[in-house]
Every structure is written in C-alpha cells, then in structure tokens.
Scaffold this motif. Sequence first.
Motif, PDB file in Angstrom:
ATOM      1  N   GLN A 143       0.845  -1.191   0.000  1.00 43.58           N
ATOM      2  CA  GLN A 143       0.000   0.000   0.000  1.00 43.58           C
ATOM      3  C   GLN A 143       0.881   1.242   0.000  1.00 43.58           C
ATOM      4  O   GLN A 143       1.847   1.324   0.754  1.00 43.58           O
ATOM      5  CB  GLN A 143      -0.908   0.018   1.234  1.00 43.58           C
ATOM      6  CG  GLN A 143      -1.928   1.123   1.252  1.00 43.58           C
ATOM      7  CD  GLN A 143      -3.162   0.783   0.419  1.00 43.58           C
ATOM      8  OE1 GLN A 143      -3.319  -0.345  -0.035  1.00 43.58           O
ATOM      9  NE2 GLN A 143      -4.024   1.757   0.242  1.00 43.58           N
ATOM     10  N   VAL A 144       0.536   2.193  -0.857  1.00 40.93           N
ATOM     11  CA  VAL A 144       1.261   3.451  -0.929  1.00 40.93           C
ATOM     12  C   VAL A 144       0.245   4.577  -0.852  1.00 40.93           C
ATOM     13  O   VAL A 144      -0.733   4.590  -1.604  1.00 40.93           O
ATOM     14  CB  VAL A 144       2.066   3.576  -2.235  1.00 40.93           C
ATOM     15  CG1 VAL A 144       2.816   4.902  -2.274  1.00 40.93           C
ATOM     16  CG2 VAL A 144       3.031   2.403  -2.381  1.00 40.93           C
ATOM     17  N   SER A 176       4.089  19.091  -5.496  1.00 43.79           N
ATOM     18  CA  SER A 176       4.814  18.066  -4.743  1.00 43.79           C
ATOM     19  C   SER A 176       3.889  16.890  -4.494  1.00 43.79           C
ATOM     20  O   SER A 176       2.674  17.046  -4.386  1.00 43.79           O
ATOM     21  CB  SER A 176       5.295  18.613  -3.390  1.00 43.79           C
ATOM     22  OG  SER A 176       6.142  19.705  -3.547  1.00 43.79           O
ATOM     23  N   CYS A 177       4.485  15.723  -4.398  1.00 37.63           N
ATOM     24  CA  CYS A 177       3.723  14.513  -4.085  1.00 37.63           C
ATOM     25  C   CYS A 177       4.550  13.708  -3.089  1.00 37.63           C
ATOM     26  O   CYS A 177       5.622  13.193  -3.448  1.00 37.63           O
ATOM     27  CB  CYS A 177       3.449  13.710  -5.341  1.00 37.63           C
ATOM     28  SG  CYS A 177       2.684  12.102  -5.041  1.00 37.63           S
ATOM     29  N   ALA A 178       4.048  13.620  -1.870  1.00 40.35           N
ATOM     30  CA  ALA A 178       4.743  12.880  -0.817  1.00 40.35           C
ATOM     31  C   ALA A 178       4.190  11.465  -0.735  1.00 40.35           C
ATOM     32  O   ALA A 178       2.974  11.265  -0.690  1.00 40.35           O
ATOM     33  CB  ALA A 178       4.574  13.591   0.519  1.00 40.35           C
ATOM     34  N   ALA A 179       5.096  10.505  -0.703  1.00 39.11           N
ATOM     35  CA  ALA A 179       4.694   9.094  -0.650  1.00 39.11           C
ATOM     36  C   ALA A 179       4.972   8.522   0.724  1.00 39.11           C
ATOM     37  O   ALA A 179       5.956   8.871   1.376  1.00 39.11           O
ATOM     38  CB  ALA A 179       5.451   8.303  -1.709  1.00 39.11           C
ATOM     39  N   SER A 180       4.107   7.605   1.136  1.00 42.10           N
ATOM     40  CA  SER A 180       4.232   7.018   2.475  1.00 42.10           C
ATOM     41  C   SER A 180       5.217   5.866   2.526  1.00 42.10           C
ATOM     42  O   SER A 180       5.690   5.495   3.588  1.00 42.10           O
ATOM     43  CB  SER A 180       2.862   6.519   2.949  1.00 42.10           C
ATOM     44  OG  SER A 180       2.391   5.497   2.091  1.00 42.10           O
ATOM     45  N   ARG A 181       5.511   5.305   1.399  1.00 45.71           N
ATOM     46  CA  ARG A 181       6.284   4.069   1.371  1.00 45.71           C
ATOM     47  C   ARG A 181       7.772   4.318   1.604  1.00 45.71           C
ATOM     48  O   ARG A 181       8.380   5.169   0.963  1.00 45.71           O
ATOM     49  CB  ARG A 181       6.082   3.364   0.050  1.00 45.71           C
ATOM     50  CG  ARG A 181       6.683   1.986  -0.022  1.00 45.71           C
ATOM     51  CD  ARG A 181       6.111   1.238  -1.193  1.00 45.71           C
ATOM     52  NE  ARG A 181       6.805   0.017  -1.481  1.00 45.71           N
ATOM     53  CZ  ARG A 181       6.411  -0.860  -2.394  1.00 45.71           C
ATOM     54  NH1 ARG A 181       5.327  -0.612  -3.098  1.00 45.71           N
ATOM     55  NH2 ARG A 181       7.105  -1.951  -2.604  1.00 45.71           N
ATOM     56  N   ARG A 182       8.361   3.518   2.489  1.00 45.90           N
ATOM     57  CA  ARG A 182       9.785   3.694   2.803  1.00 45.90           C
ATOM     58  C   ARG A 182      10.670   3.276   1.637  1.00 45.90           C
ATOM     59  O   ARG A 182      11.801   3.736   1.528  1.00 45.90           O
ATOM     60  CB  ARG A 182      10.150   2.884   4.048  1.00 45.90           C
ATOM     61  CG  ARG A 182       9.649   3.506   5.333  1.00 45.90           C
ATOM     62  CD  ARG A 182       9.995   2.652   6.511  1.00 45.90           C
ATOM     63  NE  ARG A 182       9.225   1.414   6.512  1.00 45.90           N
ATOM     64  CZ  ARG A 182       9.363   0.456   7.406  1.00 45.90           C
ATOM     65  NH1 ARG A 182      10.239   0.568   8.368  1.00 45.90           N
ATOM     66  NH2 ARG A 182       8.621  -0.628   7.354  1.00 45.90           N
TER      67      ARG A 182
END
Length: 122
Positions: free
Chosen positions: A1-2, A21-27
């Motif tokens: 899941q992202v 800007s687009c911030a992603a949750s995935r490490r």
Amino acid sequence: QVQLVESGGGLVQAGGSLRLSCAASRRTFSTLAMGWFRQVPGKEREFVARIGASDSSTSYADSVKGRFTISRDNAKNTVYLQMNSLQPEDTAVYYCASGRIGSTYRSAYDYWGQGTQVTVSS
C-alpha cells in the motif's frame, strides 16, 4: 500500500509558475516509478510526465515538453513537478501516481493521490 499526497496547486496567471509536490508514504519510495497525470471535467485523465525508479529517466507529454520538469528526492519520499510558462490550457486537476514501471499509460500505475487543482487565468 502506498499513500500519495499532492500539494502545491493553486491559481496563477498565464506565464507564471507552480511547483507541485507529491509525498509518498512508502519507505521503499526509491524503488517506485512515479508519474503525473491531469484531468479536466468531461475528459480522460492524460499523461503529463514520468520518472523512473532506478535511473530517474524522464519523459513528457508533447504539450508540456520544455515547460514542465519532473524530479524526485528519494531522501524525502517526494516527487515534484515544476511547471513554468503556464497557459490556460494547463488548467486541470493534477494527480501523482506510483507504479513498478514507468509508463505513459494510466493502467501501469497502482496507486494515485487525491489530486490538486491548478488553475491558470488568462
């Protein structure tokens, strides 16, 4: 899941600039290909730009080539879209998307943000 969260949209006059800007949750953001698409009411969502995961290769729609620049900062899990020389026809909701491979096709992307409105006045 992202999870993807766009920001930076707004109202700008023709000829102006905005940076989305687009911030992603995935490490493991660095392993994701990222794309920007846009959509106006009554039309299909269209490809704007993409950037690869491993080599950060880029490609653009002809309509934005030379005016828009996509980039990524893997340390911040963020992809950007620098938009210069904006025109009224750039008005749309802009979406970022993530996938395993970079593509100009919507179907290649697995996760999408909620979108951010860009309005360019003449």
